[in-house]
Design an enzyme around this catalytic site. Structure first.
Site, PDB file in Angstrom:
ATOM      1  N   ASP A   1       0.522  -1.278  -0.048  1.00  0.00           N
ATOM      2  CA  ASP A   1       0.199  -0.355  -0.075  1.00  0.00           C
ATOM      3  C   ASP A   1       0.975   1.204   0.255  1.00  0.00           C
ATOM      4  O   ASP A   1       1.824   1.690   0.947  1.00  0.00           O
ATOM      5  CB  ASP A   1      -1.688   0.037   1.476  1.00  0.00           C
ATOM      6  CG  ASP A   1      -1.833  -1.250   1.131  1.00  0.00           C
ATOM      7  OD1 ASP A   1      -2.357  -1.780   1.785  1.00  0.00           O
ATOM      8  OD2 ASP A   1      -2.809  -0.836   0.108  1.00  0.00           O
TER       9      ASP A   1
ATOM     10  N   ASP B   1      -9.832  -5.689  -1.440  1.00  0.00           N
ATOM     11  CA  ASP B   1      -9.078  -5.073  -0.504  1.00  0.00           C
ATOM     12  C   ASP B   1     -10.242  -4.548   0.486  1.00  0.00           C
ATOM     13  O   ASP B   1     -10.776  -3.169   0.668  1.00  0.00           O
ATOM     14  CB  ASP B   1      -7.960  -4.310  -1.365  1.00  0.00           C
ATOM     15  CG  ASP B   1      -6.451  -3.752   0.014  1.00  0.00           C
ATOM     16  OD1 ASP B   1      -6.126  -2.768  -0.470  1.00  0.00           O
ATOM     17  OD2 ASP B   1      -7.419  -3.936   1.271  1.00  0.00           O
TER      18      ASP B   1
HETATM   19  C1  DX5 Z   1      -6.837  -1.251   3.411  1.00  0.00           C
HETATM   20  C2  DX5 Z   1      -5.244  -1.740   3.194  1.00  0.00           C
HETATM   21  C3  DX5 Z   1      -5.049  -3.365   2.939  1.00  0.00           C
HETATM   22  C4  DX5 Z   1      -6.291  -3.900   3.980  1.00  0.00           C
HETATM   23  C5  DX5 Z   1      -5.565  -4.237   5.590  1.00  0.00           C
HETATM   24  O1  DX5 Z   1      -6.768   0.444   2.982  1.00  0.00           O
HETATM   25  O2  DX5 Z   1      -5.047  -2.010   1.804  1.00  0.00           O
HETATM   26  O3  DX5 Z   1      -3.896  -3.382   3.660  1.00  0.00           O
HETATM   27  O4  DX5 Z   1      -7.120  -3.526   5.395  1.00  0.00           O
HETATM   28  O5  DX5 Z   1      -6.321  -5.729   6.116  1.00  0.00           O
HETATM   29  P1  DX5 Z   1      -6.955  -5.886   6.670  1.00  0.00           P
HETATM   30  O6  DX5 Z   1      -8.651  -4.706   6.071  1.00  0.00           O
HETATM   31  O7  DX5 Z   1      -7.573  -7.005   7.191  1.00  0.00           O
HETATM   32  O8  DX5 Z   1      -6.989  -5.377   8.447  1.00  0.00           O
HETATM   33 ZN    ZN Z   2      -4.694  -1.978  -0.275  1.00  0.00          ZN
END
Ligand code: DX5
Ligand code: ZN
Length: 522
Positions: A335, A476
């Site tokens: 990210d 995502d």
């Molecule tokens: C959301 C992020 C991800 C993801 C993380 O912006 O891009 O990294 O949501 O995983 P969770 O939602 O399972 O914590």
């Molecule tokens: Zn992401």
């Protein structure tokens, strides 16, 4: 993105190269000896020649469909029955797949013709389409409510083997007196020999009738009556809105096709004078190529897991990377956030290129930043990487997608929860994946927003309607043990896994992956 459509006959092979818009870019027609042993190698060479001629790259071919004159399993992977073509062994699809290294699906050639006419020809938009291939034998493909109709036992459409003559001519199906032995090319060859003498063919029979031979005329009319009755049965049974004719014999319009259509119109059951649209196939001998190239590939889709590295243990990144790598994860989800497009700052490209040295996994970059073009430039891209750019983050989306592809990565567009799927219509054919945000982007640990499963279903239908089934759908955000199976069943293929599933304090990454895969196998 290209697709290959193949039409394999007893003595010839047609191969067509298609683009994503279902345009045939090039077609090759080759005769071959039907007992050729290395048919898969022969086909691969032909496809390479076509790619050279069309200036297309073999590696951009995403799938191959092949129409064959026989019965295949519903999943298109096994040949169940094919008359006297040694080269078409039971596992031909798997052998061809091993040589081409892309998915290969088989379909009965007459069904391929019907599917091609439904998608791109004379049968577009019809609810109940019957397409009769008048060739050496008679094949009949049926498309019912937008799907190829195989019948519960896989033998739907065997019009050619309706009993026409008690104890009559022997047929390749093992029975005697089948309709096609009197009304198709092969059968009319026999009639020609009986009337005109040894060595004469169906074409000579039509010639003789055209020159006034009464005997030839009576024989042809007899064939028309037999075939006409068979087709009237189909119309009275299925009430189709479209009946098409393809195959070599359908060119005999004056002496065969037109009187046959007249016969059908005069004998079939109608209400309020409504008749099916009856015509020759619009795509001619290419119908099976179109249908084979765009045969829907139905199978348990492979799924992919993309571990969100922002959720890993930053203090022990080395250990985290090797754990991730040895747990069955397919991609590293990276990210990139700029604290403008999303209210968080995360993972600069420079840091990510250092991270690359600690893993051989392909990267799944997710750019959550304004002016994403400036980020794309900085990315360290390797073969197999994905790069997602947000639809909402640039007014020049097509340019950003082109930049991603020019850098050698697979291109994806991400859409926020409130952004409709329809905004992607123009750009879809250029994509390898669509990323649907199931939370508002920026932070881990959030809960899925309502309506995501329907949104995935809608996108999946759009992709299937446009024959773009090769485009992946990634989700995502809150890809949990409970949500991932629902996302998968709705049509998603790749899941960004973070704190909701594989980065949990009380569970190893490997256990998290295993638990997810188990949920998906249910
Ligand atoms: C959301 C992020 C991800 C993801 C993380 O912006 O891009 O990294 O949501 O995983 P969770 O939602 O399972 O914590
Ligand atoms: Zn992401």
């Amino acid at each position: 993105m290209y697709k290959i459509g193949i039409d394999i006959g007893g003595t010839k092979i047609n191969i067509g190269l298609f683009d994503a818009e279902k345009k045939i870019l090039l077609k090759n027609k080759k005769s071959y000896i039907k007992d050729i042993t290395d048919l898969p190698v022969f086909i691969k060479n032909e496809i390479e020649n076509i790619c050279k001629e069309a200036n297309a790259s073999f590696s951009d071919i995403v799938s191959c469909g092949a129409g064959i004159p026989g019965t295949v399993s519903d999943d298109g992977k096994k040949i169940l029955k094919v008359p006297n073509i040694e080269a078409l062994t039971e596992n031909f699809a798997a052998e061809l797949e091993n040589i081409l290294l892309i998915p290969v699906r088989l379909v009965q050639d007459s069904r391929a013709a019907a599917w091609g006419e439904f998608l791109c020809g004379e049968g577009k938009g019809k609810n109940c389409l019957v397409c009769v291939t008048l060739g050496t034998g008679i094949g009949t493909g049926i498309v019912l409510n937008g799907e190829i109709f195989n019948g519960a036992l896989g033998c739907a459409g065997e019009l050619g083997h309706l009993p026409a003559e008690e104890n009559g001519r022997a047929c390749g199906c093992g029975k005697k007196g089948c309709l096609e032995k009197y009304c198709a090319g092969g059968g009319l060859d026999i009639t020609a020999e009986e009337i005109l003498g040894k060595g004469y063919k169906a074409a000579d029979l039509f010639d003789a009738a055209a020159k006034g031979s009464e005997e030839a005329g009576i024989a042809i009319n007899n064939a028309i009556r037999i075939l006409g009755n068979g087709l009237v049965s189909i119309i009275n049974l299925l009430s189709p809105d479209c009946l098409l004719f393809s195959g070599g014999l359908s060119v005999q319009e004056e002496l065969y096709l037109n009187p046959l259509i007249e016969y059908i119109k005069n004998h079939c059951y109608t209400a309020a004078g409504r008749l099916p649209h009856i015509a020759r196939a619009g795509l001619g001998e290419n119908s099976p190529l179109y249908g084979a190239a765009f045969i829907p590939i139905k199978e348990k889709r492979k799924h992919f897991l993309s571990a969100s590295i922002m959720c890993a243990d930053i203090l022990n990144m080395d250990k985290a990377l090797s754990e991730i790598e040895n747990s069955g994860i397919d991609y590293l989800h990276c990210d990139i956030m700029d604290n403008h497009f999303v209210p968080n700052l995360m993972l600069a490209p420079e840091l990510l290129s250092k991270l690359r040295k600690g893993t051989s996994l392909p990267f799944d970059y997710h750019i959550m930043a304004e002016n994403p073009e400036t980020i794309i430039e900085k990315l360290d891209i390797k073969e197999g990487d994905f790069v997602s750019v947000h639809y909402e983050s640039t007014i020049h989306l097509q340019r950003a997608v082109s930049m991603i592809k020019e850098k050698g990565a697979k291109a994806a567009v991400a859409i926020n929860p409130a952004t409709p799927v329809s905004v992607l219509d123009e750009i879809l054919p250029q994509l390898d994946m669509v990323l649907i945000m199931s939370v508002n982007p920026g932070f881990a640990g959030q809960k899925i927003v309502p309506g995501i499963f329907d949104k995935i279903t809608k996108l999946k239908k759009t992709l299937s309607d446009k024959a773009l089934d090769n485009i992946l759908i990634e989700t995502d955000g809150n890809c949990s043990f409970e949500n991932v199976p629902k996302m998968y069943n709705a049509g998603a293929d790749m899941f960004v896994v973070g704190t909701s599933s594989v980065f949990k304090p009380d569970m190893s990454i490997k256990d998290g992956v295993e638990k997810l895969n188990k949920c998906l196998r249910k």
